[in-house]
Design a protein around this motif. Structure first.
Motif, PDB file in Angstrom:
ATOM      1  N   VAL A 130       0.838  -1.203   0.000  1.00 18.89           N
ATOM      2  CA  VAL A 130       0.000   0.000   0.000  1.00 18.89           C
ATOM      3  C   VAL A 130       0.872   1.251   0.000  1.00 18.89           C
ATOM      4  CG1 VAL A 130      -1.721   1.315   1.311  1.00 18.89           C
ATOM      5  CG2 VAL A 130      -1.948  -1.173   1.108  1.00 18.89           C
ATOM      6  N   ALA A 131       2.000   1.196   0.671  1.00 23.67           N
ATOM      7  CA  ALA A 131       2.904   2.352   0.710  1.00 23.67           C
ATOM      8  C   ALA A 131       3.384   2.749  -0.688  1.00 23.67           C
ATOM      9  CB  ALA A 131       4.107   2.045   1.601  1.00 23.67           C
ATOM     10  N   ASP A 132       3.415   1.781  -1.611  1.00 23.03           N
ATOM     11  CA  ASP A 132       3.850   2.053  -2.980  1.00 23.03           C
ATOM     12  C   ASP A 132       2.812   2.859  -3.772  1.00 23.03           C
ATOM     13  OD1 ASP A 132       6.202   0.637  -2.564  1.00 23.03           O
ATOM     14  OD2 ASP A 132       5.341  -1.259  -3.253  1.00 23.03           O
ATOM     15  N   LEU A 133       1.660   3.080  -3.209  1.00 30.27           N
ATOM     16  CA  LEU A 133       0.623   3.847  -3.904  1.00 30.27           C
ATOM     17  C   LEU A 133       0.907   5.351  -3.893  1.00 30.27           C
ATOM     18  CD1 LEU A 133      -2.664   2.088  -2.654  1.00 30.27           C
ATOM     19  CD2 LEU A 133      -1.587   1.870  -4.911  1.00 30.27           C
ATOM     20  N   LYS A 134       1.901   5.773  -3.138  1.00 31.49           N
ATOM     21  CA  LYS A 134       2.202   7.199  -3.070  1.00 31.49           C
ATOM     22  C   LYS A 134       2.453   7.770  -4.467  1.00 31.49           C
ATOM     23  CE  LYS A 134       5.032  10.617  -0.666  1.00 31.49           C
ATOM     24  NZ  LYS A 134       6.053  10.856   0.380  1.00 31.49           N
ATOM     25  N   GLY A 135       1.709   8.834  -4.792  1.00 25.80           N
ATOM     26  CA  GLY A 135       1.855   9.480  -6.089  1.00 25.80           C
ATOM     27  C   GLY A 135       1.160   8.763  -7.227  1.00 25.80           C
ATOM     28  N   LYS A 136       0.470   7.658  -6.928  1.00 26.00           N
ATOM     29  CA  LYS A 136      -0.170   6.862  -7.977  1.00 26.00           C
ATOM     30  C   LYS A 136      -1.654   7.212  -8.119  1.00 26.00           C
ATOM     31  CE  LYS A 136       3.694   4.698  -8.562  1.00 26.00           C
ATOM     32  NZ  LYS A 136       4.539   5.030  -9.730  1.00 26.00           N
ATOM     33  N   LYS A 137      -2.193   6.851  -9.283  1.00 22.57           N
ATOM     34  CA  LYS A 137      -3.603   7.104  -9.570  1.00 22.57           C
ATOM     35  C   LYS A 137      -4.426   5.879  -9.169  1.00 22.57           C
ATOM     36  CE  LYS A 137      -6.550   9.086 -13.179  1.00 22.57           C
ATOM     37  NZ  LYS A 137      -6.578   9.602 -14.569  1.00 22.57           N
ATOM     38  N   VAL A 138      -5.381   6.093  -8.256  1.00 24.12           N
ATOM     39  CA  VAL A 138      -6.170   4.990  -7.714  1.00 24.12           C
ATOM     40  C   VAL A 138      -7.647   5.229  -8.020  1.00 24.12           C
ATOM     41  CG1 VAL A 138      -6.723   3.639  -5.660  1.00 24.12           C
ATOM     42  CG2 VAL A 138      -4.479   4.755  -5.852  1.00 24.12           C
ATOM     43  N   GLY A 139      -8.297   4.234  -8.585  1.00 28.36           N
ATOM     44  CA  GLY A 139      -9.707   4.346  -8.943  1.00 28.36           C
ATOM     45  C   GLY A 139     -10.618   3.685  -7.916  1.00 28.36           C
ATOM     46  N   PHE A 140     -11.777   4.294  -7.676  1.00 27.83           N
ATOM     47  CA  PHE A 140     -12.762   3.750  -6.735  1.00 27.83           C
ATOM     48  C   PHE A 140     -14.042   4.585  -6.840  1.00 27.83           C
ATOM     49  CE2 PHE A 140     -10.055   6.856  -4.778  1.00 27.83           C
ATOM     50  CZ  PHE A 140     -10.934   7.722  -4.152  1.00 27.83           C
ATOM     51  N   ALA A 141     -15.113   4.063  -6.310  1.00 28.96           N
ATOM     52  CA  ALA A 141     -16.390   4.786  -6.311  1.00 28.96           C
ATOM     53  C   ALA A 141     -16.449   5.701  -5.098  1.00 28.96           C
ATOM     54  CB  ALA A 141     -17.564   3.802  -6.290  1.00 28.96           C
ATOM     55  N   LYS A 142     -16.810   6.942  -5.328  1.00 27.79           N
ATOM     56  CA  LYS A 142     -16.881   7.921  -4.242  1.00 27.79           C
ATOM     57  C   LYS A 142     -17.891   7.496  -3.185  1.00 27.79           C
ATOM     58  CE  LYS A 142     -17.477  12.862  -3.341  1.00 27.79           C
ATOM     59  NZ  LYS A 142     -17.769  14.182  -3.924  1.00 27.79           N
ATOM     60  N   ALA A 143     -17.485   7.603  -1.915  1.00 24.35           N
ATOM     61  CA  ALA A 143     -18.322   7.316  -0.740  1.00 24.35           C
ATOM     62  C   ALA A 143     -18.648   5.847  -0.578  1.00 24.35           C
ATOM     63  CB  ALA A 143     -19.614   8.135  -0.777  1.00 24.35           C
ATOM     64  N   ALA A 144     -18.098   4.990  -1.424  1.00 21.97           N
ATOM     65  CA  ALA A 144     -18.323   3.549  -1.270  1.00 21.97           C
ATOM     66  C   ALA A 144     -17.461   3.027  -0.120  1.00 21.97           C
ATOM     67  CB  ALA A 144     -17.963   2.834  -2.570  1.00 21.97           C
ATOM     68  N   GLY A 145     -17.726   1.797   0.282  1.00 21.59           N
ATOM     69  CA  GLY A 145     -16.892   1.181   1.306  1.00 21.59           C
ATOM     70  C   GLY A 145     -15.437   1.152   0.866  1.00 21.59           C
ATOM     71  N   ALA A 146     -15.229   1.008  -0.444  1.00 19.66           N
ATOM     72  CA  ALA A 146     -13.874   1.004  -0.999  1.00 19.66           C
ATOM     73  C   ALA A 146     -13.145   2.309  -0.726  1.00 19.66           C
ATOM     74  CB  ALA A 146     -13.956   0.747  -2.506  1.00 19.66           C
ATOM     75  N   HIS A 147     -13.877   3.403  -0.689  1.00 16.59           N
ATOM     76  CA  HIS A 147     -13.290   4.723  -0.420  1.00 16.59           C
ATOM     77  C   HIS A 147     -12.697   4.748   0.997  1.00 16.59           C
ATOM     78  CE1 HIS A 147     -13.955   9.342  -1.149  1.00 16.59           C
ATOM     79  NE2 HIS A 147     -12.735   9.072  -0.717  1.00 16.59           N
ATOM     80  N   TYR A 148     -13.464   4.252   1.958  1.00 17.60           N
ATOM     81  CA  TYR A 148     -12.959   4.235   3.337  1.00 17.60           C
ATOM     82  C   TYR A 148     -11.827   3.220   3.480  1.00 17.60           C
ATOM     83  CZ  TYR A 148     -12.586   3.558   8.347  1.00 17.60           C
ATOM     84  OH  TYR A 148     -12.088   3.441   9.630  1.00 17.60           O
TER      85      TYR A 148
END
Length: 319
Positions: A130-148
């Motif tokens: 997860v630390a490697d996500l710094k500066g990366k583009k991450v997709g997800f649905a706004k306000a979904a459980g995935a967002h939290y």
């Protein structure tokens, strides 16, 4: 004397007409508007089997079904009085609806299913943690459980939401962006997660274990809950019964859902194995994580105002 009798007769007649009008109104079929999304497994099963229609018929109620791409637009419709009942949404979604001033009644809760959502990358991706996500583009649905899940996982890795480039995408758009490499990682829930695992080469960076319990909630507008508790009692009973049936009959449930979801039965079985489907009443003490979710979104300036997530109406199916 005759005038007195006439007045009494007129009053009695008006009373009878009023009673008849009330009775007629009670007998007139009521349409209940029910919203759901693709991950609303139990509602999908009840819909395909026609169970709710049968059980609500004695109450002179018919259903109209409304499908949404994710939980946030579903609860927005509930808030705008375009729906009466919402099928299950992730625990994050009511927080956003409450911040928008929605008057919600929590009908039921599914016990935690932390493995039913995850952060995934393509198998050939150089990202390992997860630390490697710094500066990366991450997709997800706004306000979904995935967002939290993303916010909580980043925090655990010593990062903040500002350390990534967010891409708010519906599950369908997220899948397309993920497969063509337009995003570096994708945060998604079942059955979309299982479909990606079985149809593409993906790796899981993190799921919700020890980070986000991922409880799903069924809700109603408070106005509807006060007006038709009889309808909610029927819906609750059928949800509870269907949740037990899915876990006891995984192959039969998958076979029923396959043509509805457009997914093969093994994919659905995999997805369903990660969901608890344990439907239970919502107790005030069971909403503690809702406040943590609300505070996390507010701290990241993603929620417009600070809210008391526990200040909600709870439905008692046994009342």
């Amino acid at each position: 004397m005759n005038h007195t009798i006439s007045r009494r007769t007129a009053i009695a007649t008006l009373g009878a007409l009023g009673a008849t009008a009330v009775f007629a109104q009670q007998q007139r079929p009521a349409t209940v508007r029910l919203g759901y999304q693709k991950s609303s497994t139990l509602i999908a099963l009840l819909k395909v089997q026609g169970t709710l229609e049968k059980q609500l018929a004695p109450l002179n109620v018919t259903l109209s079904w409304h499908e949404f791409t994710s939980g946030l637009p579903l609860l927005e419709a509930l808030n705008l009085d375009n729906l009466d009942i919402s099928a299950d949404v992730a625990d994050t979604v009511p927080v956003f609806a409450q911040a928008a001033g929605a008057e919600l009644t929590f009908l039921a809760q599914e016990a935690p299913s932390p493995a039913a959502q995850a952060i995934v990358v393509r198998d050939e991706s150089p990202l390992k943690t997860v630390a490697d996500l710094k500066g990366k583009k991450v997709g997800f649905a706004k306000a979904a459980g995935a967002h939290y899940l993303l916010i909580a996982a980043l925090e655990k890795a010593g990062l903040s939401f500002k350390d990534i480039e967010p891409a708010y995408l519906t599950p369908a758009d997220g899948r397309a962006a993920f497969e063509k490499g337009a995003i570096d990682a994708w945060v998604v829930w079942d059955p979309f997660l299982a479909a990606a695992q079985r149809q593409s080469k993906v790796r899981i960076l993190a799921d919700g274990a020890g980070i986000a319990s991922y409880q799903r909630y069924y809700l109603a507008s408070t106005k509807f809950a006060k007006a038709r508790p009889d309808v909610l009692r029927v819906v609750y009973a059928e949800l509870e019964k269907t949740g037990k049936w899915v876990k006891q009959n995984p192959k039969e449930a998958a076979a029923l859902l396959s043509p509805v979801w457009g997914l093969d039965a093994p994919t659905i079985e995999q997805a369903n194995s990660r969901r608890s489907y344990a439907v239970r009443p919502v107790a005030a003490g069971g909403l503690a994580e809702q406040q943590r979710i609300a505070d996390a979104f507010f701290a990241e300036k993603l929620l417009p105002r600070k809210i008391n997530a526990l200040n909600v109406a709870l439905f008692n199916p046994g009342a």
